[in-house]
Scaffold this motif. Structure first.
Motif, short mmCIF file in Angstrom:
data_model
loop_
_atom_site.label_atom_id
_atom_site.label_comp_id
_atom_site.label_asym_id
_atom_site.label_seq_id
_atom_site.Cartn_x
_atom_site.Cartn_y
_atom_site.Cartn_z
N ILE A 1 -22.47 -19.09 8.84
CA ILE A 1 -22.63 -20.54 8.71
C ILE A 1 -21.25 -21.20 8.69
N GLU A 2 -20.31 -20.60 7.94
CA GLU A 2 -18.94 -21.13 7.90
C GLU A 2 -18.30 -21.11 9.28
N GLU A 3 -18.49 -20.03 10.03
CA GLU A 3 -17.92 -19.93 11.37
C GLU A 3 -18.49 -21.02 12.29
N ALA A 4 -19.81 -21.21 12.24
CA ALA A 4 -20.44 -22.24 13.08
C ALA A 4 -19.94 -23.63 12.69
N PHE B 1 -17.55 -26.35 14.93
CA PHE B 1 -17.91 -27.75 15.19
C PHE B 1 -16.82 -28.71 14.69
N TYR B 2 -16.38 -28.54 13.45
CA TYR B 2 -15.47 -29.51 12.82
C TYR B 2 -14.00 -29.32 13.19
N ASP B 3 -13.66 -28.24 13.86
CA ASP B 3 -12.27 -27.95 14.20
C ASP B 3 -11.60 -29.09 14.97
N GLU B 4 -12.31 -29.71 15.88
CA GLU B 4 -11.69 -30.79 16.67
C GLU B 4 -11.62 -32.13 15.92
N TYR B 5 -12.24 -32.21 14.74
CA TYR B 5 -12.26 -33.48 14.01
C TYR B 5 -11.39 -33.50 12.75
N TYR B 6 -11.09 -32.32 12.20
CA TYR B 6 -10.32 -32.27 10.96
C TYR B 6 -9.18 -31.25 11.08
N THR B 7 -8.11 -31.49 10.31
CA THR B 7 -6.95 -30.59 10.34
C THR B 7 -7.19 -29.34 9.52
N THR B 8 -8.18 -29.33 8.70
CA THR B 8 -8.52 -28.18 7.87
C THR B 8 -10.02 -27.91 7.97
N LYS C 1 -28.31 -22.72 17.49
CA LYS C 1 -28.24 -24.18 17.59
C LYS C 1 -27.47 -24.74 16.40
N PHE C 2 -26.60 -25.70 16.69
CA PHE C 2 -25.88 -26.42 15.64
C PHE C 2 -26.19 -27.90 15.87
N ASN C 3 -26.81 -28.52 14.88
CA ASN C 3 -27.17 -29.93 15.00
C ASN C 3 -26.51 -30.70 13.85
N HIS C 4 -25.54 -31.54 14.20
CA HIS C 4 -24.90 -32.39 13.20
C HIS C 4 -25.82 -33.58 12.97
N ILE C 5 -26.35 -33.71 11.79
CA ILE C 5 -27.36 -34.73 11.50
C ILE C 5 -26.74 -36.07 11.12
N LYS D 1 -9.85 -37.01 14.41
CA LYS D 1 -10.57 -38.10 15.08
C LYS D 1 -11.95 -38.22 14.45
N ARG D 2 -12.56 -39.34 14.69
CA ARG D 2 -13.86 -39.65 14.09
C ARG D 2 -14.95 -38.74 14.68
N VAL D 3 -15.81 -38.19 13.78
CA VAL D 3 -16.94 -37.38 14.22
C VAL D 3 -17.97 -38.32 14.85
N PRO D 4 -18.39 -38.05 16.08
CA PRO D 4 -19.37 -38.95 16.72
C PRO D 4 -20.74 -38.81 16.06
N GLY D 5 -21.54 -39.84 16.24
CA GLY D 5 -22.91 -39.80 15.72
C GLY D 5 -23.14 -40.76 14.59
N LYS D 6 -24.23 -40.55 13.93
CA LYS D 6 -24.68 -41.44 12.85
C LYS D 6 -23.89 -41.21 11.58
N TYR D 7 -23.56 -42.34 10.92
CA TYR D 7 -22.86 -42.28 9.64
C TYR D 7 -23.75 -42.86 8.55
N SER D 8 -23.61 -42.28 7.38
CA SER D 8 -24.36 -42.77 6.22
C SER D 8 -23.81 -44.13 5.80
N GLU D 9 -24.69 -44.97 5.32
CA GLU D 9 -24.29 -46.30 4.84
C GLU D 9 -23.71 -46.22 3.42
N ASP D 10 -23.89 -45.09 2.74
CA ASP D 10 -23.40 -44.95 1.36
C ASP D 10 -21.91 -44.93 1.29
#
Length: 178
Positions: free
Chosen positions: A80-83, A87-94, A150-154, A169-178
């Protein structure tokens, strides 16, 4: 008139006969009533115990299911960590952190030779700042081969100001309003 009188007399005789039978069989009637009481108490005891056993069984089944789910999470955690890192490697430095308590089993299905396990994960950065919710499905075949299917970013969560420098860079897709 005499017919009515005979009918009343016959009824009186039957009632007297009934009283005599009751008097003669008093001990048998008392024993019968005691036996009925014992049977009633036994039935209530059995019913209560059956309900207690069924309740304990339901609780045990629920606890067992939770243990199996946690076993699956623990077994798949590195995958799960690898998947998640992929996914997040292109969006965060860590890489985000994923712990056993931030992953849940959503579903398990099978097609006879392969099982599919779907997890919901809530990766975080920093001191438990959740960055999103992901749905990750793995297949496990009868030979023990496990692979991500399958990896689905919700949904994504905005980073707090003190962690903004971790964002490439910003992760594409839906963002929480919280």
């Amino acid at each position: 008139m005499e017919y009515v009188h005979q009918k009343e007399k016959r009824g009186f005789v039957e009632v007297m006969h009934l009283f005599r039978l009751l008097k003669e069989n008093k001990m048998k009637i008392v024993l019968l009533l005691i036996l009925l009481d014992v049977i009633l108490i036994f039935c209530l005891f059995v019913k209560t115990n059956i309900e207690a056993v069924m309740t304990a069984s339901i609780v045990e089944t629920s606890n067992t299911r939770e243990k199996y789910n946690q076993l699956l999470v623990n077994t798949y955690l590195t995958k799960i960590e690898e998947a998640s890192n992929d996914f997040y490697d292109e969006y965060y430095t860590t890489s985000p952190i994923i712990n056993y308590y931030s992953v849940f089993v959503k579903d398990i299905t099978s097609n006879n030779t392969t099982y599919y396990v779907t997890f919901i994960s809530e990766p975080y950065l920093g001191p438990h700042d959740t960055i999103g919710i992901d749905e990750i499905t793995f297949s496990a075949d009868y030979l023990g081969n496990v692979k991500p299917e399958k990896f689905n970013h919700i949904i994504s969560y905005k980073l707090p100001d003190n962690l903004k420098e971790l964002e490439k860079k910003r992760v594409p897709g839906k963002y929480s309003e919280d």
